[in-house]
Scaffold this active site. Structure first.
Site, PDB file in Angstrom:
ATOM      1  N   VAL A 191       0.328  -3.345   4.002  1.00 16.99           N
ATOM      2  CA  VAL A 191       0.538  -5.041   4.718  1.00 16.99           C
ATOM      3  C   VAL A 191       1.878  -5.224   4.823  1.00 16.99           C
ATOM      4  CG1 VAL A 191      -1.213  -4.830   5.351  1.00 16.99           C
ATOM      5  CG2 VAL A 191      -1.169  -5.663   3.178  1.00 16.99           C
TER       6      VAL A 191
ATOM      7  N   TYR B  31      -2.857  -1.890 -10.782  1.00 20.69           N
ATOM      8  CA  TYR B  31      -2.739  -1.864  -8.885  1.00 20.69           C
ATOM      9  C   TYR B  31      -1.912  -3.114  -8.063  1.00 20.69           C
ATOM     10  CZ  TYR B  31      -5.029  -1.632  -4.613  1.00 20.69           C
ATOM     11  OH  TYR B  31      -4.712  -1.374  -3.108  1.00 20.69           O
TER      12      TYR B  31
ATOM     13  N   SER C  27       0.436  -1.441  -0.138  1.00 18.86           N
ATOM     14  CA  SER C  27      -0.036  -0.080   0.141  1.00 18.86           C
ATOM     15  C   SER C  27       0.845   1.182  -0.113  1.00 18.86           C
ATOM     16  CB  SER C  27      -0.884  -0.100   1.166  1.00 18.86           C
ATOM     17  OG  SER C  27      -2.427  -0.914   1.479  1.00 18.86           O
TER      18      SER C  27
ATOM     19  N   LYS D 118       0.602   3.536  -3.271  1.00 27.53           N
ATOM     20  CA  LYS D 118      -0.482   3.923  -3.230  1.00 27.53           C
ATOM     21  C   LYS D 118       0.275   5.885  -2.991  1.00 27.53           C
ATOM     22  CE  LYS D 118      -3.332   0.901  -0.701  1.00 27.53           C
ATOM     23  NZ  LYS D 118      -4.495   1.169   0.354  1.00 27.53           N
TER      24      LYS D 118
ATOM     25  N   TYR E  22      -4.135   4.588   7.344  1.00 31.05           N
ATOM     26  CA  TYR E  22      -5.658   3.712   8.168  1.00 31.05           C
ATOM     27  C   TYR E  22      -6.530   3.879   8.139  1.00 31.05           C
ATOM     28  CZ  TYR E  22      -2.504   0.174   5.235  1.00 31.05           C
ATOM     29  OH  TYR E  22      -1.880  -0.608   4.396  1.00 31.05           O
TER      30      TYR E  22
END
Length: 326
Positions: A271, A201, A76, A79, A253
């Site tokens: 993660v 992605y 992540s 991103k 998050y």
């Protein structure tokens, strides 16, 4: 700081900062809290004892300890950089029509859109990241992937590659992400090429990096988009404020509010067990430790960053050592 010590194939300058991170590494190395991500089968195979801390300053100084050369998939944390590329491709006004910038308070993989605008809430949750990645330009899947890999090269300073086993694992188990994509297609937030967008992605999440690479990427953001090691402009400086603002409010998050309160610098977790943090105009910080807490953040990584912020006065609203230039 004239004498240098060799650490692997990098020259590390001895300093109080190196002492601090060595002490933190020793303090938390024996911590056994958290569990390695297991919802992606390949991630469940990672050694939970891996642990490294790396800091790169905007003038190119490097301080690191532990398993900082160990490769892992960026997950992540990617991103952040895909968002920057989408901003360069389309500009902030258009990107805002597809992806919002509001924190959610929900888990990163929540299947939820803004009830009024039908947009994903922000580009740091999975739905928003999929929408962001779908905006990356290119004449077909290969060109778009090459543009993403070239973007990472500018930030890191060397070529990167996709771990095919992790990509395949994510692709074969990514049903929740497919559900998000179809929901966004229903509301016109992404186009009909769902599988192409999802593949890109999953591929960006499966790019291989190490802790040192993450610190260079963070330092590049701290340095107005210029890689402090290579001197190359990785992203247009006009979008740095957009990237850092979303990292600050949404990057950790549903722990983002507490992170902003306690640590107080823009950051993004993954993660994989990585945390990338930015001290604007000063340095980039990276921590890698695979065991995660219930929110998906590295347990050791959060503790290290909390202590670094406190000891060095890094919080954006604290007039500490770095705030005053001491």
């Amino acid at each position: 700081m004239t004498n240098k010590v060799n650490q692997g194939d990098l020259e590390i300058l001895p300093s109080p900062l190196l002492t601090v991170i060595n002490d933190l590494h020793s303090k938390y190395k024996s911590l056994k809290e958290g569990i390695v991500a297991n919802y992606i089968p390949e991630l469940a195979k990672v050694d939970p004892d891996l642990f490294s801390i790396s800091i790169v300053t905007v003038d190119g100084q490097v301080y690191q300890v532990g398993d900082y050369q160990q490769l892992f998939t960026i997950q992540s944390i990617s991103k952040v950089f895909a968002y920057g590329l989408a901003l360069e491709d389309h500009g902030r006004d258009y990107v805002l029509t597809r992806v919002g910038v509001e924190p959610t308070g929900d888990a990163f993989n929540a299947i939820i859109l803004d009830e009024q605008s039908k947009r994903p809430y922000n580009p740091m949750v999975n739905a928003g990241a999929i929408a962001t990645t779908s905006l990356i330009k290119g004449a077909g899947a290969t060109e778009r992937l090459n543009r993403v890999l070239e973007m990472f090269r500018r930030y890191i300073g060397h070529d990167v590659f996709v771990d095919i086993s992790v990509f395949t694992s994510e692709r074969s188990t990514g049903h929740r992400n497919r559900a998000m994509a179809h929901l966004m297609l229903n509301f016109g937030m992404i186009d009909k090429n769902i599988e192409e967008a999802l593949d890109l992605y999953f591929q960006q999440c499966a790019v291989m990096v190490n802790c040192h690479d993450l610190a260079v990427m963070a330092a590049t953001l701290a340095n107005r988009g210029v890689n402090p090691i290579t001197g190359e402009q990785a992203v247009n400086s006009r979008y740095i404020k957009d990237i850092l603002s979303v990292m600050y409010t949404c990057g950790m998050y549903n722990f983002a509010g507490e992170w902003a309160y306690k640590v107080g610098i823009p950051a993004k977790s993954g993660v994989c067990g990585g945390i990338l943090a930015v001290v604007p105009n000063k340095m980039g910080i990276a921590v890698f430790s695979p065991p995660l807490d219930i929110r998906g953040n590295s347990v050791r990584g959060v503790k290290v960053c909390e202590e670094l912020s406190g000891q060095l006065g890094l919080h954006l609203f604290e007039c500490g050592k770095f705030g005053t230039g001491e």
